[in-house]
Design a protein around this motif. Structure first.
Motif, PDB file in Angstrom:
ATOM      1  N   VAL A 149      -3.999   8.512  -8.179  1.00  0.00           N
ATOM      2  CA  VAL A 149      -2.689   7.854  -8.140  1.00  0.00           C
ATOM      3  C   VAL A 149      -1.902   8.410  -6.947  1.00  0.00           C
ATOM      4  O   VAL A 149      -1.804   9.631  -6.771  1.00  0.00           O
ATOM      5  N   SER A 193       7.038  -0.214  -8.053  1.00  0.00           N
ATOM      6  CA  SER A 193       8.018   0.822  -7.732  1.00  0.00           C
ATOM      7  C   SER A 193       8.869   1.121  -8.955  1.00  0.00           C
ATOM      8  O   SER A 193       9.076   0.243  -9.804  1.00  0.00           O
ATOM      9  N   TYR A 200      -3.540  -1.508  -6.775  1.00  0.00           N
ATOM     10  CA  TYR A 200      -2.308  -2.029  -7.368  1.00  0.00           C
ATOM     11  C   TYR A 200      -1.156  -1.082  -7.040  1.00  0.00           C
ATOM     12  O   TYR A 200      -1.367   0.126  -6.855  1.00  0.00           O
ATOM     13  N   SER A 201       0.062  -1.628  -7.030  1.00  0.00           N
ATOM     14  CA  SER A 201       1.220  -0.736  -6.892  1.00  0.00           C
ATOM     15  C   SER A 201       2.445  -1.369  -7.547  1.00  0.00           C
ATOM     16  O   SER A 201       2.464  -2.575  -7.849  1.00  0.00           O
ATOM     17  N   ARG A 222       7.212   4.348  -4.913  1.00  0.00           N
ATOM     18  CA  ARG A 222       6.076   3.437  -5.094  1.00  0.00           C
ATOM     19  C   ARG A 222       4.930   4.228  -5.713  1.00  0.00           C
ATOM     20  O   ARG A 222       4.616   5.335  -5.263  1.00  0.00           O
ATOM     21  N   VAL A 223       4.325   3.651  -6.736  1.00  0.00           N
ATOM     22  CA  VAL A 223       3.192   4.290  -7.422  1.00  0.00           C
ATOM     23  C   VAL A 223       2.002   3.361  -7.233  1.00  0.00           C
ATOM     24  O   VAL A 223       2.091   2.166  -7.549  1.00  0.00           O
ATOM     25  N   ALA A 224       0.897   3.886  -6.702  1.00  0.00           N
ATOM     26  CA  ALA A 224      -0.246   3.021  -6.353  1.00  0.00           C
ATOM     27  C   ALA A 224      -1.546   3.643  -6.836  1.00  0.00           C
ATOM     28  O   ALA A 224      -1.643   4.865  -6.975  1.00  0.00           O
ATOM     29  N   CYS A 240       1.743   8.309  -4.784  1.00  0.00           N
ATOM     30  CA  CYS A 240       3.166   7.947  -4.874  1.00  0.00           C
ATOM     31  C   CYS A 240       3.831   8.165  -3.516  1.00  0.00           C
ATOM     32  O   CYS A 240       3.580   9.175  -2.860  1.00  0.00           O
ATOM     33  N   ASN A 267       0.847  -1.207   0.000  1.00  0.00           N
ATOM     34  CA  ASN A 267       0.000   0.000   0.000  1.00  0.00           C
ATOM     35  C   ASN A 267       0.879   1.254   0.000  1.00  0.00           C
ATOM     36  O   ASN A 267       2.105   1.171  -0.023  1.00  0.00           O
ATOM     37  N   ALA A 268       0.224   2.425   0.051  1.00  0.00           N
ATOM     38  CA  ALA A 268       0.977   3.674  -0.093  1.00  0.00           C
ATOM     39  C   ALA A 268       1.679   4.119   1.201  1.00  0.00           C
ATOM     40  O   ALA A 268       2.488   5.045   1.173  1.00  0.00           O
ATOM     41  N   GLU A 303       5.588  -5.385  -8.713  1.00  0.00           N
ATOM     42  CA  GLU A 303       4.165  -5.204  -9.072  1.00  0.00           C
ATOM     43  C   GLU A 303       3.306  -6.008  -8.094  1.00  0.00           C
ATOM     44  O   GLU A 303       3.600  -7.167  -7.803  1.00  0.00           O
ATOM     45  N   ARG A 349       9.357  -1.281 -14.165  1.00  0.00           N
ATOM     46  CA  ARG A 349       8.657  -1.387 -12.876  1.00  0.00           C
ATOM     47  C   ARG A 349       9.137  -2.619 -12.111  1.00  0.00           C
ATOM     48  O   ARG A 349       9.404  -3.654 -12.695  1.00  0.00           O
TER      49      ARG A 349
END
Ligand SMILES: Cc1cc2nc3c(=O)[nH]c(=O)nc-3n(C[C@H](O)[C@H](O)[C@H](O)COP(=O)(O)OP(=O)(O)OC[C@H]3O[C@@H](n4cnc5c(N)ncnc54)[C@H](O)[C@@H]3O)c2cc1C
Length: 424
Positions: A309, A291, A288-289, A319-321, A311, A56-57, A360, A357
């Motif tokens: 989105v 990096s 979803y995430s 991390r992009v989620a 980050c 998670n974020a 995932e 990425r």
């Protein structure tokens, strides 16, 4: 031998407790039970942070921890469902539980219901960061990062209006959150990883973030150091009350008796809790995430609310989620969602290597229709629920464990937990 103290529920205070689920919520509950001298065993069918507590974020943001159902989300959600590249995915065929969830969610998506739910969250939001500090002071060896540049970034000032309005509502519900309104230039001066497309921003103050996977593992280490047991590969399939305790049965063939059991199974909470009278649906809202490497790692989280989105700096990567996908928690990762997040973030980030990425991941926000968690005793005074925190189980995990442990050991009614009664 002195008799065990009797709680207000008439049962003796538990001395041996099983916690089912080794995520942020379960491990926090185990840790705070240990503060009261309780012997804990945590069982997880996979292991520590195997569920949504990993990818998670990692935001610890009590200032914006609001209930999910609200008029804007509903309007947005309905519109979004019709668009294939949208950050919300609803399956074409749905089961009865999901339909119940949608009906309840719709009913709660009014301003009146939002205000009531927000009023219930404020008292726990207010205790959330200090609960992390108690964990730190008690020996949990993972940092929480203070951030001076928690940025919500937009293409236009017009897009920014939604969050500014929401902050007004948050303030009038009694939740404090300090912020600055910035131009795109000002935001880029603070955070060079924002692209030239960003034309407006809001900087949130006094919030924090963590590397959630590393944090939850450190919490598990602390539970073990204090004498707790953590069993991986232990899938709890049944709980049977014996009159003096609860027998916990696993699919792997074990059976052990405990004084009480806490169900902290995240998006799977309904499976076991339903047998103890908990009728609220816990619906997986999957996110979803991944990096990526970035030329300049941001000092704090960067949020693109219009694209949904989020980050977060995790070590030397970003991390992009994102996404809210209403499917079964165990469904496979769908690459189309990863691509949708990648393409949404691409024009807004500068110097991010979005085509390389790593990590995932898909995980499930445990969502309830009224946007409030389920924390407290079930129909059985020996079986407790702790979950359903939706978007905010990381922020609210420690305060949940702290207050629930107090309620279990003293039997006292804890006023902050009253709105989260699992039997509501
Ligand atoms: C993309 C994304 C971003 C997010 N960002 C944030 C954020 O920034 N801040 C925030 O506060 N929250 C965030 N969340 C929400 C947060 O991740 C969750 O609310 C939180 O992790 C829930 O924790 P939990 O302990 O209840 O559940 P989980 O971490 O899912 O733990 C449940 C555990 O129970 C185990 N289990 C299930 N059934 C059984 C069984 N029968 N027997 C034994 N074990 C079992 C599972 O293996 C799992 O390990 C985000 C979620 C997503 C998906």
């Amino acid at each position: 031998m002195a008799a065990a103290p009797v709680t207000a529920s008439g049962l003796p205070a538990p001395r041996r407790v099983a916690v089912v689920g080794a995520g942020m919520v379960g491990l926090s509950t185990a840790w705070f039970l240990q503060e009261h001298g309780v012997e804990v065993t945590v069982l997880d069918r996979e292991g520590v942070a195997a569920g949504s507590s990993w990818g998670n974020a990692g935001w610890l943001t009590p200032g914006i921890a609001t209930p999910l159902p609200e008029p804007a989300v509903l309007k947005y959600g309905l519109r979004a469902v019709l668009s294939p590249s949208s950050p919300v995915y609803v399956p074409p065929s749905a089961n009865p539980d999901f339909l119940r969830f949608v009906a309840g969610f719709t009913r709660h998506s009014t301003m009146k219901a939002w205000k009531r739910a927000m009023g219930s969250l404020v008292p726990v939001n207010d205790l959330s960061l200090e609960s992390f500090d108690l964990l730190r002071d008690g020996g949990v060896q993972a940092p929480t990062h203070e951030t001076h540049s928690f940025l919500a970034a937009y293409r236009t000032a017009d897009e920014r209006r939604t969050l500014l309005e929401e902050i007004e509502h948050i303030h009038s519900a009694g939740q404090s959150i300090e912020f600055d309104v910035l131009t795109g230039e000002e935001a880029r001066a603070i955070e060079p990883s924002l692209s030239d497309e960003i034309g407006a921003a809001i900087r949130l103050r006094d919030q924090r973030f963590i590397n959630p996977g590393a944090y939850v593992h450190a919490l598990a280490d602390s539970v073990r150091d204090r004498g707790g047991k953590i069993l991986s590969g232990a899938t709890v399939v049944d709980l049977v009350e014996t009159g003096t305790g609860v027998d916990v049965f696993t699919a792997e063939g074990s059976r052990e008796t405990f004084d009480s059991v806490v169900l902290a199974t995240g998006a799977w909470l309904g499976t076991l809790a339903r047998r103890f009278g908990v009728r609220r649906v816990v619906q997986a809202g999957r996110g979803y995430s991944f990096s990526v490497a970035v030329d300049h790692v941001p000092d704090g989280p960067v949020y693109f609310p219009a694209q949904r989105v989020a980050c977060t700096p995790i070590g030397d990567r970003l991390r992009v989620a994102g996404m809210m996908e209403f499917r079964k928690p165990e469904a496979a990762l769908d690459q189309r969602r990863i691509r949708a997040i990648t393409e949404a973030a691409r024009p807004l980030l500068r110097g991010a290597d979005l085509d390389n990425r790593q990590d995932e991941w898909v995980g499930s926000r445990p969502c309830t229709a009224d946007g409030l968690p389920l924390i407290g005793a079930t129909r059985s005074g020996r079986v407790f629920a702790a979950g359903g925190h939706g978007m905010w189980g990381i922020t609210l995990g420690p305060v949940t464990g702290r207050l629930l442990a107090e309620q279990m050991v003293t039997g006292r009614r804890i006023p902050q937990l009253a709105p989260f009664d699992p039997m509501r």
